[in-house]
Design a protein around this motif. Structure first.
Motif, short mmCIF file in Angstrom:
data_model
loop_
_atom_site.label_atom_id
_atom_site.label_comp_id
_atom_site.label_asym_id
_atom_site.label_seq_id
_atom_site.Cartn_x
_atom_site.Cartn_y
_atom_site.Cartn_z
N ALA A 100 -125.66 -65.33 -102.21
CA ALA A 100 -125.68 -66.13 -100.98
C ALA A 100 -127.10 -66.59 -100.65
N LEU A 101 -128.08 -65.73 -100.90
CA LEU A 101 -129.47 -66.11 -100.67
C LEU A 101 -129.88 -67.25 -101.59
N ARG A 147 -127.91 -69.45 -103.15
CA ARG A 147 -127.16 -70.67 -102.84
C ARG A 147 -127.71 -71.39 -101.61
N ALA A 148 -128.36 -70.64 -100.73
CA ALA A 148 -128.97 -71.25 -99.54
C ALA A 148 -130.35 -71.80 -99.84
N GLY A 149 -130.77 -71.77 -101.12
CA GLY A 149 -132.09 -72.24 -101.48
C GLY A 149 -133.17 -71.20 -101.27
N GLY A 150 -132.77 -69.95 -101.03
CA GLY A 150 -133.74 -68.89 -100.78
C GLY A 150 -134.17 -68.20 -102.06
N ARG A 177 -135.73 -67.69 -96.77
CA ARG A 177 -134.82 -68.84 -96.81
C ARG A 177 -135.61 -70.07 -96.38
N GLU A 221 -136.54 -73.72 -94.63
CA GLU A 221 -136.11 -74.48 -93.47
C GLU A 221 -135.18 -75.59 -93.92
N THR A 222 -134.20 -75.93 -93.12
CA THR A 222 -133.26 -77.00 -93.47
C THR A 222 -133.28 -78.13 -92.47
#
Length: 325
Positions: free
Chosen positions: A297-298, A300-303, A317, A319-320
């Protein structure tokens, strides 16, 4: 830790030097005798006072991996089958640095294997270009699958590479290969297509400047390397390439409008904002459990993972919501 590095080009040579600089007992091997000799010569120059040599260089894969805990395959995808004979019966943990993960996982099926890919490099290549600081701040993919029963081997490598200064990104092999088709493999093909416009076109060659230079830089990569990474990831490359062709055809249709400037402006606005928002800024630090789903999950969130602690994983993580205006 006792570690073997098989293949001493830019990435393998840099990893050999970085691991030795961090106090690991490292043995390298390369199929080219001249590369082995260059690595031995540099080891003697850089020898640690307490150990004599900074690293050891073996004359075969089997000799290099004997007695080691981790073996890193730093060879191109087509060369991996030839390396496997020297790994027969190897009980240690195997990882690699190739730019395609699914095919390597299939080749190493049945081994203790965690696919890896450091997103590091430079225009020069070979052992003479090796740099022990090459991985400072780079994203280093380490693959996990949802059905992996235990991430212990993954955590071992994540700890090793974060201590070299890398940002470890947990993803599945399929997610990695799709992303690489998007941000590396297809861009290499696009650069090649643009470079082909120079054929028989001396005027274009004289007038070409920054936009052409930036858009075609990677086309100068050795054709064998581009073919190996694109061909090894063919299914994902075909899918992504089809999407890019569709986008280009859409721009062509916009050029047919009565007001092509207005049509193109509208079509270019979203890509422009996306590019100006890249790369994302790191967000606040996070801590996640050392469990497969939480790690995926980390990623996939770009983290990414910045350190491995007892029972937990420290990461960031991105910023989006960056303001692109």
């Amino acid at each position: 830790m006792d570690i073997a590095v098989i293949g001493l080009g830019l990435i393998g040579g840099s990893l050999l030097r970085a691991l030795a600089a961090h106090g690991h007992r490292v043995t390298g091997y390369d199929a080219a005798a001249e590369t082995r000799e260059a690595a031995r010569a540099l080891a003697k120059q850089a020898g640690a006072p307490r150990s004599g040599d900074a690293w050891r260089v073996a004359d075969s894969v089997a000799e290099a991996v004997a007695g080691t805990e981790v073996a890193v395959l730093a060879v191109p995808l087509p060369a991996i089958p030839g390396v496997l004979a020297g790994l027969a019966g190897y009980p240690g943990l195997i990882t690699d640095v190739t730019s395609v993960k699914g095919p390597v996982r299939d080749l190493l099926d049945g081994s203790r294997f965690v696919g890896g890919h450091p997103m590091a490099g430079k225009e020069s290549s070979g052992f003479p270009a090796a740099d022990p600081r090459l991985f400072d701040g780079c994203a280093w993919v380490l693959c996990l699958e949802p059905d992996d029963p235990d991430p212990a081997d993954w955590l071992t490598l994540a700890r090793l590479f974060t201590r070299l200064g890398a940002r470890v990104v947990p993803v599945t092999a399929a997610e990695h290969d799709r992303a690489m088709a998007e941000i590396s493999h297809v861009p290499h093909l696009l650069a090649a297509a643009l470079s082909a416009l120079l054929a028989g076109n001396p005027l274009a060659g004289t007038l070409a400047a920054g936009s052409f230079r930036d858009g075609t830089r990677v086309a100068a990569t050795r054709p064998e390397l581009i073919a190996a990474m694109c061909g090894g990831n063919a299914p994902a490359v075909r899918r992504v390439l089809a999407g890019v062709v569709e986008d280009l055809e859409s721009f062509g249709r916009e050029l047919e409008h009565d007001d092509p400037i207005a049509a193109l402006t509208a079509g270019l606005r979203a890509p422009s904002e996306l590019r100006r928002g890249w790369p994302p800024r790191p967000g606040a630090p996070v801590e996640v459990p050392a469990e497969v789903e939480a790690l995926l999950a980390l990623g996939r969130a770009g983290g990414w993972v910045s350190a491995i602690n007892d029972g937990t994983v420290a990461g960031l993580r991105p910023e989006t919501d960056r303001n692109c205006s």
